[in-house]
Design an enzyme around this catalytic site. Structure first.
Site, PDB file in Angstrom:
ATOM      1  N   TYR A  69      33.775  43.470 -42.000  1.00  0.00           N
ATOM      2  CA  TYR A  69      32.821  42.636 -41.449  1.00  0.00           C
ATOM      3  C   TYR A  69      32.624  42.788 -39.805  1.00  0.00           C
ATOM      4  O   TYR A  69      31.717  43.335 -39.239  1.00  0.00           O
ATOM      5  CB  TYR A  69      32.905  41.125 -41.786  1.00  0.00           C
ATOM      6  CG  TYR A  69      32.078  40.268 -41.066  1.00  0.00           C
ATOM      7  CD1 TYR A  69      32.317  39.507 -39.837  1.00  0.00           C
ATOM      8  CD2 TYR A  69      30.629  40.042 -41.270  1.00  0.00           C
ATOM      9  CE1 TYR A  69      31.638  38.938 -39.140  1.00  0.00           C
ATOM     10  CE2 TYR A  69      29.787  39.198 -40.493  1.00  0.00           C
ATOM     11  CZ  TYR A  69      30.205  38.650 -39.317  1.00  0.00           C
ATOM     12  OH  TYR A  69      29.401  37.833 -38.839  1.00  0.00           O
ATOM     13  N   TYR A  70      33.749  42.758 -39.452  1.00  0.00           N
ATOM     14  CA  TYR A  70      33.622  42.607 -37.870  1.00  0.00           C
ATOM     15  C   TYR A  70      33.418  44.081 -37.338  1.00  0.00           C
ATOM     16  O   TYR A  70      33.017  44.380 -36.142  1.00  0.00           O
ATOM     17  CB  TYR A  70      34.736  42.123 -37.142  1.00  0.00           C
ATOM     18  CG  TYR A  70      35.031  40.681 -37.287  1.00  0.00           C
ATOM     19  CD1 TYR A  70      34.016  39.920 -36.546  1.00  0.00           C
ATOM     20  CD2 TYR A  70      35.796  39.853 -38.426  1.00  0.00           C
ATOM     21  CE1 TYR A  70      34.044  38.585 -36.523  1.00  0.00           C
ATOM     22  CE2 TYR A  70      35.640  38.579 -38.126  1.00  0.00           C
ATOM     23  CZ  TYR A  70      34.881  37.984 -37.523  1.00  0.00           C
ATOM     24  OH  TYR A  70      34.935  36.528 -37.333  1.00  0.00           O
TER      25      TYR A  70
END
Length: 291
Positions: free
Chosen positions: A16-17
């Site tokens: 996600y990051y």
């Protein structure tokens, strides 16, 4: 503004990051290491996916595993998800986001980054670890954190929103040089204070750069960006305020816990944004941005 959420999964979070924003190259390092703890581990520069995931799982660069699966109990006694870290999210005032991302003022990005770094130093002052001496447990202020900071530029409503995810790993180094899990209650008690400190640091930097600011209920905005423009690019905030209003509340009178709950509960699913189209729409609206 400063908000937080606990991280309970390392695999999905690492992806996600690295993929949420296009400010960084997809194939290379992402984000920046921050904190005295990261420095002690020899971490600097870009955040590599594997190192990020390992640290969330409590595994040091040396390969040492510093903790087992960490869980906490809910009020009903049931076991909930592990706490691998905490995502402290620093969000710039909307007018700063507009100036930085719509008008393309890189000075705003620099001021935001520096204010976040100053706030992380303050956050480190709240880092606590437990230590036993002769069978007696006590709390030690360690003054070090391992932080992976990721700057992003969109709200979930696809509005320009300059913000940084400062992901604090569930680890800190005691004075005996042992790496252990964090006791995070002091950090969480200080969220409002640290958020105010971030805004103050940002405001001071902008004023020194020659920008004019105006005071608002929540802190400040740039004097050169109208309320009309701020409202135009604040769909996410408007949604949260509408939920509060339905309960007879507003941001000034709602508790931090309730605001956190509503923020999480009204968060739309992430979508793959067409950045070129979005930036074109923002630019088309630029004529309404100044008073």
């Amino acid at each position: 503004m400063l908000s937080f959420k606990f991280i309970s999964s390392s695999g999905g979070v690492a992806s996600y990051y690295e993929s949420e924003d296009d400010n960084y190259a997809k194939d290379g390092p992402n984000g920046q290491w921050e904190g005295r703890g990261a420095e002690a581990l020899g971490l600097a520069g870009g955040v590599e996916r594997a190192a990020f995931k390992n640290l969330l799982d409590g595994r040091l660069p040396s390969g040492e595993q510093i903790r087992k699966r960490m869980t906490h109990r809910q009020g009903d006694g049931k076991e909930s998800a592990p706490r691998l870290g905490i995502d402290f999210t620093f969000s710039a005032p909307k007018s700063v986001s507009i100036a930085a991302l719509v008008n393309g003022d890189a000075h705003m990005l620099h001021a935001h980054d520096e204010a976040v770094r100053a706030a992380i130093v303050m956050l480190e002052g709240k880092a606590i670890a437990r230590k036993k001496v002769n069978g007696v447990s006590y709390r030690q202020n360690t003054h070090n954190l391992v932080v992976a900071a990721f700057r992003h530029d969109l709200s979930r409503a696809q509005d320009p929103q300059l913000h940084t995810h400062a992901v604090v790993m569930n680890m800190t180094q005691r004075d005996d040089l042992q790496w252990v899990a964090l006791t995070n209650d002091e950090m969480l008690k200080s969220v409002k204070l640290i958020g105010a400190f971030y805004r103050s640091e940002l405001a001071q930097r902008l004023v020194k750069m020659g920008y004019e600011i105006r005071s608002t209920r929540d802190g400040f905005e740039l004097a050169g960006v109208s309320d009309q423009a701020i409202n135009m690019f604040s769909k996410r905030s408007q949604k949260i305020e509408s939920v509060l209003a339905a309960r007879g509340l507003d941001r000034a009178h709602a508790s931090s816990k309730l605001k956190q709950k509503i923020t999480s509960g009204t968060r739309p699913k992430k979508t793959d944004a067409d950045r070129a189209q979005l930036r074109g729409e923002w630019t088309a609206a630029r004529g309404t941005l100044a008073d």
